[in-house]
Design an enzyme around this catalytic site. Structure first.
Site, PDB file in Angstrom:
ATOM      1  N   THR A  90       0.813  -1.211   0.000  1.00  0.00           N
ATOM      2  CA  THR A  90       0.000   0.000   0.000  1.00  0.00           C
ATOM      3  C   THR A  90       0.851   1.268   0.000  1.00  0.00           C
ATOM      4  O   THR A  90       1.973   1.265   0.536  1.00  0.00           O
ATOM      5  CB  THR A  90      -0.913   0.001   1.253  1.00  0.00           C
ATOM      6  OG1 THR A  90      -1.466   1.295   1.435  1.00  0.00           O
ATOM      7  CG2 THR A  90      -0.136  -0.359   2.522  1.00  0.00           C
ATOM      8  N   ASP A  91       0.297   2.338  -0.540  1.00  0.00           N
ATOM      9  CA  ASP A  91       0.995   3.639  -0.487  1.00  0.00           C
ATOM     10  C   ASP A  91       1.088   4.161   0.946  1.00  0.00           C
ATOM     11  O   ASP A  91       1.859   5.074   1.229  1.00  0.00           O
ATOM     12  CB  ASP A  91       0.295   4.668  -1.390  1.00  0.00           C
ATOM     13  CG  ASP A  91      -1.144   4.987  -0.989  1.00  0.00           C
ATOM     14  OD1 ASP A  91      -1.680   4.344  -0.057  1.00  0.00           O
ATOM     15  OD2 ASP A  91      -1.747   5.886  -1.620  1.00  0.00           O
ATOM     16  N   GLU A  92       0.303   3.561   1.869  1.00  0.00           N
ATOM     17  CA  GLU A  92       0.288   4.072   3.243  1.00  0.00           C
ATOM     18  C   GLU A  92       1.612   3.841   3.958  1.00  0.00           C
ATOM     19  O   GLU A  92       1.895   4.482   4.965  1.00  0.00           O
ATOM     20  CB  GLU A  92      -0.871   3.445   4.030  1.00  0.00           C
ATOM     21  CG  GLU A  92      -2.196   3.770   3.383  1.00  0.00           C
ATOM     22  CD  GLU A  92      -3.417   3.496   4.240  1.00  0.00           C
ATOM     23  OE1 GLU A  92      -3.320   3.519   5.466  1.00  0.00           O
ATOM     24  OE2 GLU A  92      -4.479   3.258   3.638  1.00  0.00           O
ATOM     25  N   TYR A 112      -1.606  -0.489  11.074  1.00  0.00           N
ATOM     26  CA  TYR A 112      -1.830  -1.117   9.766  1.00  0.00           C
ATOM     27  C   TYR A 112      -0.646  -0.846   8.836  1.00  0.00           C
ATOM     28  O   TYR A 112      -0.005  -1.774   8.327  1.00  0.00           O
ATOM     29  CB  TYR A 112      -3.133  -0.612   9.129  1.00  0.00           C
ATOM     30  CG  TYR A 112      -3.227  -0.912   7.641  1.00  0.00           C
ATOM     31  CD1 TYR A 112      -3.242  -2.228   7.164  1.00  0.00           C
ATOM     32  CD2 TYR A 112      -3.286   0.123   6.702  1.00  0.00           C
ATOM     33  CE1 TYR A 112      -3.311  -2.500   5.803  1.00  0.00           C
ATOM     34  CE2 TYR A 112      -3.356  -0.144   5.340  1.00  0.00           C
ATOM     35  CZ  TYR A 112      -3.366  -1.458   4.887  1.00  0.00           C
ATOM     36  OH  TYR A 112      -3.424  -1.733   3.538  1.00  0.00           O
ATOM     37  N   LYS A 169       2.241  -3.404   7.341  1.00  0.00           N
ATOM     38  CA  LYS A 169       2.454  -3.588   5.903  1.00  0.00           C
ATOM     39  C   LYS A 169       3.908  -3.259   5.551  1.00  0.00           C
ATOM     40  O   LYS A 169       4.532  -3.958   4.754  1.00  0.00           O
ATOM     41  CB  LYS A 169       1.503  -2.698   5.085  1.00  0.00           C
ATOM     42  CG  LYS A 169       0.039  -3.087   5.148  1.00  0.00           C
ATOM     43  CD  LYS A 169      -0.269  -4.455   4.580  1.00  0.00           C
ATOM     44  CE  LYS A 169      -0.099  -4.518   3.074  1.00  0.00           C
ATOM     45  NZ  LYS A 169      -0.527  -5.861   2.554  1.00  0.00           N
TER      46      LYS A 169
HETATM   47  P1  NAD Z   1      -9.807  -7.147   2.449  1.00  0.00           P
HETATM   48  O1  NAD Z   1      -9.760  -6.804   3.897  1.00  0.00           O
HETATM   49  O2  NAD Z   1     -11.047  -6.960   1.677  1.00  0.00           O
HETATM   50  O3  NAD Z   1      -9.354  -8.673   2.250  1.00  0.00           O
HETATM   51  C1  NAD Z   1      -8.313  -9.262   2.967  1.00  0.00           C
HETATM   52  C2  NAD Z   1      -8.475 -10.774   2.834  1.00  0.00           C
HETATM   53  O4  NAD Z   1      -7.401 -11.402   3.544  1.00  0.00           O
HETATM   54  C3  NAD Z   1      -9.780 -11.312   3.440  1.00  0.00           C
HETATM   55  O5  NAD Z   1     -10.403 -12.184   2.533  1.00  0.00           O
HETATM   56  C4  NAD Z   1      -9.320 -12.046   4.701  1.00  0.00           C
HETATM   57  O6  NAD Z   1     -10.152 -13.138   5.042  1.00  0.00           O
HETATM   58  C5  NAD Z   1      -7.940 -12.500   4.269  1.00  0.00           C
HETATM   59  N1  NAD Z   1      -7.061 -12.765   5.409  1.00  0.00           N
HETATM   60  C6  NAD Z   1      -6.838 -11.971   6.493  1.00  0.00           C
HETATM   61  N2  NAD Z   1      -5.985 -12.567   7.334  1.00  0.00           N
HETATM   62  C7  NAD Z   1      -5.631 -13.755   6.762  1.00  0.00           C
HETATM   63  C8  NAD Z   1      -4.754 -14.800   7.123  1.00  0.00           C
HETATM   64  N3  NAD Z   1      -4.060 -14.756   8.257  1.00  0.00           N
HETATM   65  N4  NAD Z   1      -4.623 -15.855   6.276  1.00  0.00           N
HETATM   66  C9  NAD Z   1      -5.325 -15.911   5.124  1.00  0.00           C
HETATM   67  N5  NAD Z   1      -6.178 -14.955   4.740  1.00  0.00           N
HETATM   68  C10 NAD Z   1      -6.322 -13.879   5.539  1.00  0.00           C
HETATM   69  O7  NAD Z   1      -8.593  -6.341   1.809  1.00  0.00           O
HETATM   70  P2  NAD Z   1      -8.410  -5.710   0.359  1.00  0.00           P
HETATM   71  O8  NAD Z   1      -8.928  -4.334   0.385  1.00  0.00           O
HETATM   72  O9  NAD Z   1      -8.865  -6.658  -0.670  1.00  0.00           O
HETATM   73  O10 NAD Z   1      -6.831  -5.604   0.318  1.00  0.00           O
HETATM   74  C11 NAD Z   1      -6.031  -6.638  -0.243  1.00  0.00           C
HETATM   75  C12 NAD Z   1      -4.574  -6.243  -0.142  1.00  0.00           C
HETATM   76  O11 NAD Z   1      -4.365  -4.997  -0.803  1.00  0.00           O
HETATM   77  C13 NAD Z   1      -4.106  -6.037   1.296  1.00  0.00           C
HETATM   78  O12 NAD Z   1      -2.809  -6.567   1.424  1.00  0.00           O
HETATM   79  C14 NAD Z   1      -4.085  -4.533   1.473  1.00  0.00           C
HETATM   80  O13 NAD Z   1      -3.108  -4.146   2.398  1.00  0.00           O
HETATM   81  C15 NAD Z   1      -3.735  -4.089   0.066  1.00  0.00           C
HETATM   82  N6  NAD Z   1      -4.225  -2.740  -0.292  1.00  0.00           N
HETATM   83  C16 NAD Z   1      -5.564  -2.447  -0.210  1.00  0.00           C
HETATM   84  C17 NAD Z   1      -6.001  -1.182  -0.594  1.00  0.00           C
HETATM   85  C18 NAD Z   1      -7.459  -0.807  -0.551  1.00  0.00           C
HETATM   86  O14 NAD Z   1      -7.790   0.360  -0.786  1.00  0.00           O
HETATM   87  N7  NAD Z   1      -8.380  -1.733  -0.302  1.00  0.00           N
HETATM   88  C19 NAD Z   1      -5.085  -0.220  -1.043  1.00  0.00           C
HETATM   89  C20 NAD Z   1      -3.733  -0.564  -1.116  1.00  0.00           C
HETATM   90  C21 NAD Z   1      -3.322  -1.831  -0.740  1.00  0.00           C
HETATM   91  P1  TYD Z   2     -10.417   4.332   4.646  1.00  0.00           P
HETATM   92  O1  TYD Z   2     -11.395   3.890   3.632  1.00  0.00           O
HETATM   93  O2  TYD Z   2     -10.488   3.749   6.026  1.00  0.00           O
HETATM   94  O3  TYD Z   2      -8.979   4.134   4.009  1.00  0.00           O
HETATM   95  P2  TYD Z   2      -7.513   4.614   4.554  1.00  0.00           P
HETATM   96  O4  TYD Z   2      -7.649   5.190   5.904  1.00  0.00           O
HETATM   97  O5  TYD Z   2      -6.760   3.330   4.557  1.00  0.00           O
HETATM   98  O6  TYD Z   2      -7.032   5.612   3.544  1.00  0.00           O
HETATM   99  O7  TYD Z   2     -10.535   5.911   4.795  1.00  0.00           O
HETATM  100  C1  TYD Z   2     -10.362   6.767   3.685  1.00  0.00           C
HETATM  101  C2  TYD Z   2     -10.436   8.181   4.192  1.00  0.00           C
HETATM  102  O8  TYD Z   2     -11.762   8.423   4.691  1.00  0.00           O
HETATM  103  C3  TYD Z   2      -9.509   8.466   5.361  1.00  0.00           C
HETATM  104  O9  TYD Z   2      -9.023   9.800   5.252  1.00  0.00           O
HETATM  105  C4  TYD Z   2     -10.405   8.345   6.572  1.00  0.00           C
HETATM  106  C5  TYD Z   2     -11.754   8.803   6.059  1.00  0.00           C
HETATM  107  N1  TYD Z   2     -12.925   8.174   6.705  1.00  0.00           N
HETATM  108  C6  TYD Z   2     -13.938   8.967   7.253  1.00  0.00           C
HETATM  109  O10 TYD Z   2     -13.891  10.205   7.214  1.00  0.00           O
HETATM  110  N2  TYD Z   2     -14.995   8.349   7.853  1.00  0.00           N
HETATM  111  C7  TYD Z   2     -15.094   6.985   7.936  1.00  0.00           C
HETATM  112  O11 TYD Z   2     -16.073   6.466   8.522  1.00  0.00           O
HETATM  113  C8  TYD Z   2     -14.061   6.188   7.342  1.00  0.00           C
HETATM  114  C9  TYD Z   2     -14.129   4.686   7.401  1.00  0.00           C
HETATM  115  C10 TYD Z   2     -13.000   6.822   6.723  1.00  0.00           C
END
Ligand code: NAD
Ligand code: TYD
Length: 346
Positions: free
Chosen positions: A129-131, A153, A157
């Site tokens: 992630t970019d975070e 988090y 990561k």
């Molecule tokens: P999500 O939370 O929807 O899915 C995560 C999945 O991992 C779930 O299906 C969960 O059951 C599984 N999981 C958790 N712990 C586990 C374990 N110990 N063993 C096996 N499976 C396990 O997440 P997502 O949004 O699909 O994100 C997927 C990946 O992309 C993550 O690594 C996240 O850090 C990264 N990512 C997500 C975003 C975003 O905006 N959603 C952005 C950048 C990076």
């Molecule tokens: P989120 O979807 O939790 O992603 P991340 O924190 O990983 O970027 O949140 C996106 C942005 O929205 C973040 O600045 C926090 C804000 N946010 C709210 O203002 N209210 C909410 O209930 C949530 C979940 C997020």
């Protein structure tokens, strides 16, 4: 795209949001692909996310944990490549349950790496992630920027990313890392900003907007991310990290108002609430490196937002089940009834 020399892929964490979209995308595109999806089915993992893939003989699901050394070794020994999506992913939860994040995002990554080292794989792509770079007021981070995470988090990561790099340097394991910006689209668990606000707005519930609503995220449609992950998997150079940005920086205010406009709901639903502790102000990454591999985000932002809103309107059975379960347990405990965060103290 490219001519692949491997088609057996282990996709860990595939029952979540991005992983399930990626499996669907790859199965539609590559007739010869064989996908083994492993997922622990935590609160975020959902069998409904891959029901449509289950009947396909090219697909199998294994219910398991990435920290389970034996299961992981057996599975890794049967595939050519691993793509790891498995993680605890929600920043707000990491403020309360940091240990779960260390366990999966660091220890789980280590377990996968050890199995990959032992069995040998052609590619091990880790989804990050970019975070991990932390907040930036101006300009954008490239892949050389130091890691400066703010939440448990992003710190977990970052730990996983550093382990990945070390296995390339030390053991020459052909790893790759993508660091994408905030994704949105179908099948995203309704705890993250966009699906939470869409589903609350559908029900005329308040939208808990943290702080002044001016935090900025760079929004990437999940389909574009799937294409980027595919590009990096097949064309990326081992050992390299690739930023994947959507080129759509928006404040949370802007996102919230757009959702309300698309649903034809009033802005009075916006409820300013206390800010998230350690809330990063702005994320911004330069994606020049992955663009040199031929990828670029193709989706128009407003069109993708409309597609996403329409999906949640049309798939209420999918998200209502989730909101009735663990979602409410977490939110009621930490944020008050019905997903409302604690109102701003005046
Ligand atoms: P999500 O939370 O929807 O899915 C995560 C999945 O991992 C779930 O299906 C969960 O059951 C599984 N999981 C958790 N712990 C586990 C374990 N110990 N063993 C096996 N499976 C396990 O997440 P997502 O949004 O699909 O994100 C997927 C990946 O992309 C993550 O690594 C996240 O850090 C990264 N990512 C997500 C975003 C975003 O905006 N959603 C952005 C950048 C990076
Ligand atoms: P989120 O979807 O939790 O992603 P991340 O924190 O990983 O970027 O949140 C996106 C942005 O929205 C973040 O600045 C926090 C804000 N946010 C709210 O203002 N209210 C909410 O209930 C949530 C979940 C997020």
């Amino acid at each position: 795209m490219t001519k692949l020399n491997f088609n057996k892929i282990l996709i860990t964490g595939g029952a979540g949001f991005i992983g399930s979209n990626f499996c669907r995308y790859m199965m539609r595109k590559y007739p010869d692909i064989e996908i083994s999806m492993l997922d622990a089915l935590t609160y975020a993992g959902n069998p409904d996310n891959f029901r449509d893939l289950e009947q396909d003989s090219r697909f199998r699901f294994i219910h398991g944990d990435i920290r389970d050394k034996e299961v992981i070794e057996e599975l890794v020994s049967q595939v050519d490549a691993v793509v790891n999506f498995a993680a605890e992913t929600h920043v707000d939860r990491s403020l309360y349950f940091a240990g779960d994040f260390v366990e999966t995002d660091v220890v789980g990554t280590y377990t996968l790496l050890e199995a990959a080292r032992k069995c040998g794989v052609e590619r091990f792509l880790h989804i990050s992630t970019d975070e991990v770079y932390g907040s930036i007021e101006q300009d954008s981070f490239n892949e050389e920027a130091p890691l400066n995470p703010s939440s448990p988090y992003s710190a977990s990561k970052g730990g996983g990313d550093l382990l990945m790099r070390s296995y390339f340097v030390t053991y020459k394991l052909p790893i790759l890392i993508t660091r994408s910006s905030n994704n949105f689209g179908p099948y995203q668990y309704p705890e993250k900003l966009i699906p939470l606000f869409i589903t609350n707005a559908i029900d005329d519930k308040p939208l808990p907007l943290y702080g002044d609503g001016l935090n900025v995220r760079d929004w990437l449609f999940v389909q574009d991310n799937c294409e980027a992950i595919e590009t990096v998997l097949y064309k990326g150079a081992p050992g390299e990290i690739y930023n994947i940005g959507g080129d759509n920086e928006r404040t949370n205010n802007e996102i919230t108002k757009l959702i309300l406009k698309l649903l034809n709901k009033p802005e009075t639903l916006i409820q300013p609430v206390k800010d998230r502790p350690g809330h990063d102000r702005r994320y911004s990454i330069a994606s020049t490196k992955v663009k040199k591999l031929g990828w670029t985000p193709r989706t128009d932002f407003e069109t993708a937002m409309k597609t996403t809103v329409d999906w949640y309107v049309q798939n209420q059975a999918w998200w209502r089940k989730l909101k009735d379960k663990s979602f409410d347990k977490f939110y009621n405990k930490h944020y008050g009834k019905d997903g409302e965060a604690a109102p701003v103290e005046k």
